[in-house]
Design a protein around this motif. Structure first.
Motif, PDB file in Angstrom:
ATOM      1  N   THR A  21      55.061   0.675 -80.218  1.00 32.16           N
ATOM      2  CA  THR A  21      55.102  -0.560 -79.392  1.00 32.16           C
ATOM      3  C   THR A  21      55.137  -0.117 -77.910  1.00 32.16           C
ATOM      4  O   THR A  21      54.212  -0.679 -76.839  1.00 32.16           O
ATOM      5  CB  THR A  21      55.825  -1.667 -79.822  1.00 32.16           C
ATOM      6  N   ILE A  22      56.089   0.730 -77.728  1.00 35.40           N
ATOM      7  CA  ILE A  22      56.091   1.001 -76.401  1.00 35.40           C
ATOM      8  C   ILE A  22      54.901   1.858 -75.730  1.00 35.40           C
ATOM      9  O   ILE A  22      54.544   1.724 -74.707  1.00 35.40           O
ATOM     10  CB  ILE A  22      57.393   2.309 -76.136  1.00 35.40           C
ATOM     11  N   ILE A  23      54.269   2.594 -76.851  1.00 34.68           N
ATOM     12  CA  ILE A  23      52.975   3.225 -76.125  1.00 34.68           C
ATOM     13  C   ILE A  23      51.870   2.374 -75.858  1.00 34.68           C
ATOM     14  O   ILE A  23      51.134   2.449 -75.036  1.00 34.68           O
ATOM     15  CB  ILE A  23      52.422   3.975 -77.388  1.00 34.68           C
ATOM     16  N   MET A  24      51.974   1.101 -76.497  1.00 32.26           N
ATOM     17  CA  MET A  24      51.125   0.083 -75.954  1.00 32.26           C
ATOM     18  C   MET A  24      51.126  -0.324 -74.414  1.00 32.26           C
ATOM     19  O   MET A  24      50.167  -0.894 -73.861  1.00 32.26           O
ATOM     20  CB  MET A  24      51.237  -1.110 -76.927  1.00 32.26           C
ATOM     21  N   VAL A  25      52.044  -0.232 -73.851  1.00 34.01           N
ATOM     22  CA  VAL A  25      52.391  -0.193 -72.389  1.00 34.01           C
ATOM     23  C   VAL A  25      51.279   0.380 -71.583  1.00 34.01           C
ATOM     24  O   VAL A  25      50.845  -0.154 -70.421  1.00 34.01           O
ATOM     25  CB  VAL A  25      53.747   0.172 -71.755  1.00 34.01           C
ATOM     26  N   ASP A  26      50.795   1.543 -72.042  1.00 38.84           N
ATOM     27  CA  ASP A  26      49.596   2.293 -71.343  1.00 38.84           C
ATOM     28  C   ASP A  26      48.363   1.334 -71.029  1.00 38.84           C
ATOM     29  O   ASP A  26      47.802   1.711 -70.146  1.00 38.84           O
ATOM     30  CB  ASP A  26      49.131   3.482 -72.203  1.00 38.84           C
ATOM     31  N   GLN A  27      48.382   0.358 -71.822  1.00 42.59           N
ATOM     32  CA  GLN A  27      47.137  -0.798 -71.652  1.00 42.59           C
ATOM     33  C   GLN A  27      47.261  -1.431 -70.262  1.00 42.59           C
ATOM     34  O   GLN A  27      46.347  -1.865 -69.755  1.00 42.59           O
ATOM     35  CB  GLN A  27      47.105  -1.711 -72.577  1.00 42.59           C
ATOM     36  N   TRP A  28      48.536  -1.646 -69.838  1.00 46.53           N
ATOM     37  CA  TRP A  28      48.863  -2.292 -68.487  1.00 46.53           C
ATOM     38  C   TRP A  28      48.945  -1.064 -67.304  1.00 46.53           C
ATOM     39  O   TRP A  28      49.621  -1.620 -66.354  1.00 46.53           O
ATOM     40  CB  TRP A  28      49.871  -3.256 -68.467  1.00 46.53           C
ATOM     41  N   ARG A  29      48.546   0.146 -67.676  1.00 50.03           N
ATOM     42  CA  ARG A  29      48.769   1.022 -66.442  1.00 50.03           C
ATOM     43  C   ARG A  29      48.571   0.835 -65.085  1.00 50.03           C
ATOM     44  O   ARG A  29      49.166   0.858 -64.212  1.00 50.03           O
ATOM     45  CB  ARG A  29      48.065   2.183 -67.002  1.00 50.03           C
ATOM     46  N   PRO A  30      47.287   0.275 -65.064  1.00 46.35           N
ATOM     47  CA  PRO A  30      46.810  -0.032 -63.680  1.00 46.35           C
ATOM     48  C   PRO A  30      47.864  -1.017 -62.791  1.00 46.35           C
ATOM     49  O   PRO A  30      47.788  -0.958 -61.845  1.00 46.35           O
ATOM     50  CB  PRO A  30      45.577  -0.852 -63.743  1.00 46.35           C
ATOM     51  N   TYR A  31      48.477  -2.061 -63.404  1.00 40.78           N
ATOM     52  CA  TYR A  31      49.491  -2.960 -63.086  1.00 40.78           C
ATOM     53  C   TYR A  31      51.054  -2.347 -62.886  1.00 40.78           C
ATOM     54  O   TYR A  31      51.990  -2.686 -62.092  1.00 40.78           O
ATOM     55  CB  TYR A  31      49.620  -4.154 -63.934  1.00 40.78           C
ATOM     56  N   LEU A  32      51.338  -1.365 -63.582  1.00 38.12           N
ATOM     57  CA  LEU A  32      52.735  -1.045 -63.781  1.00 38.12           C
ATOM     58  C   LEU A  32      52.832   0.303 -63.088  1.00 38.12           C
ATOM     59  O   LEU A  32      53.934   0.959 -62.844  1.00 38.12           O
ATOM     60  CB  LEU A  32      52.804  -0.666 -65.235  1.00 38.12           C
ATOM     61  N   GLN A  33      51.705   1.182 -62.591  1.00 35.83           N
ATOM     62  CA  GLN A  33      51.814   2.534 -62.279  1.00 35.83           C
ATOM     63  C   GLN A  33      52.414   2.579 -60.575  1.00 35.83           C
ATOM     64  O   GLN A  33      52.698   3.458 -60.210  1.00 35.83           O
ATOM     65  CB  GLN A  33      50.419   3.300 -62.301  1.00 35.83           C
ATOM     66  N   HIS A  34      52.574   1.494 -60.024  1.00 33.22           N
ATOM     67  CA  HIS A  34      52.979   1.488 -58.660  1.00 33.22           C
ATOM     68  C   HIS A  34      54.334   1.171 -58.560  1.00 33.22           C
ATOM     69  O   HIS A  34      54.970   1.225 -57.279  1.00 33.22           O
ATOM     70  CB  HIS A  34      52.361   0.343 -57.984  1.00 33.22           C
ATOM     71  N   ALA A  35      55.207   0.661 -59.508  1.00 30.52           N
ATOM     72  CA  ALA A  35      56.451   0.537 -59.443  1.00 30.52           C
ATOM     73  C   ALA A  35      57.282   0.818 -60.527  1.00 30.52           C
ATOM     74  O   ALA A  35      56.643   0.985 -61.836  1.00 30.52           O
ATOM     75  CB  ALA A  35      56.676  -1.070 -59.175  1.00 30.52           C
ATOM     76  N   GLU A  36      58.670   0.962 -60.590  1.00 32.13           N
ATOM     77  CA  GLU A  36      59.480   1.284 -61.706  1.00 32.13           C
ATOM     78  C   GLU A  36      59.686  -0.114 -62.459  1.00 32.13           C
ATOM     79  O   GLU A  36      59.721  -1.245 -61.960  1.00 32.13           O
ATOM     80  CB  GLU A  36      60.620   1.706 -61.326  1.00 32.13           C
ATOM     81  N   PHE A  37      59.493  -0.029 -63.842  1.00 30.42           N
ATOM     82  CA  PHE A  37      59.794  -1.256 -64.708  1.00 30.42           C
ATOM     83  C   PHE A  37      60.656  -0.867 -65.753  1.00 30.42           C
ATOM     84  O   PHE A  37      60.857   0.387 -66.318  1.00 30.42           O
ATOM     85  CB  PHE A  37      58.451  -1.544 -65.263  1.00 30.42           C
TER      86      PHE A  37
END
Length: 92
Positions: A21-37
């Protein structure tokens, strides 16, 4: 987001299922790659996943999907995790 496990993954350990399930985070890479989460989990052992050896081929392949993302895996006790529904906990 909800996704059923394919028969290929149903026999995995709880740790490995949570890791998927953590690996599924990759689907939102365009939104998440600019900041720490933060990624919250009730599987305490996952908070140390970056320090553990990647022993299986799928771990090695999937872990690379998270490279370049700035994230922290944080632990939240199961009793404090009110957002989880009954189906995800396996209760009637």
């Amino acid at each position: 987001m909800s996704k059923a496990l394919s028969p290929r993954y149903q026999d995995l350990s709880t740790y490995e299922k949570e890791y998927l399930t953590i690996i599924m985070v990759d689907q939102w890479r365009p939104y998440l790659q600019h900041a720490e989460f933060d990624i919250w989990t009730d599987q305490k052992s996952l908070t140390h996943s970056e320090e553990q050896r990647l022993t299986t081929p799928w771990q090695q392949k999937d872990f690379t999907k998270l490279l370049g993302l700035r994230y922290r895996i944080r632990y939240k006790k199961r009793v404090e995790n009110h957002g989880a529904d009954a189906l995800s906990r396996g209760r009637p």
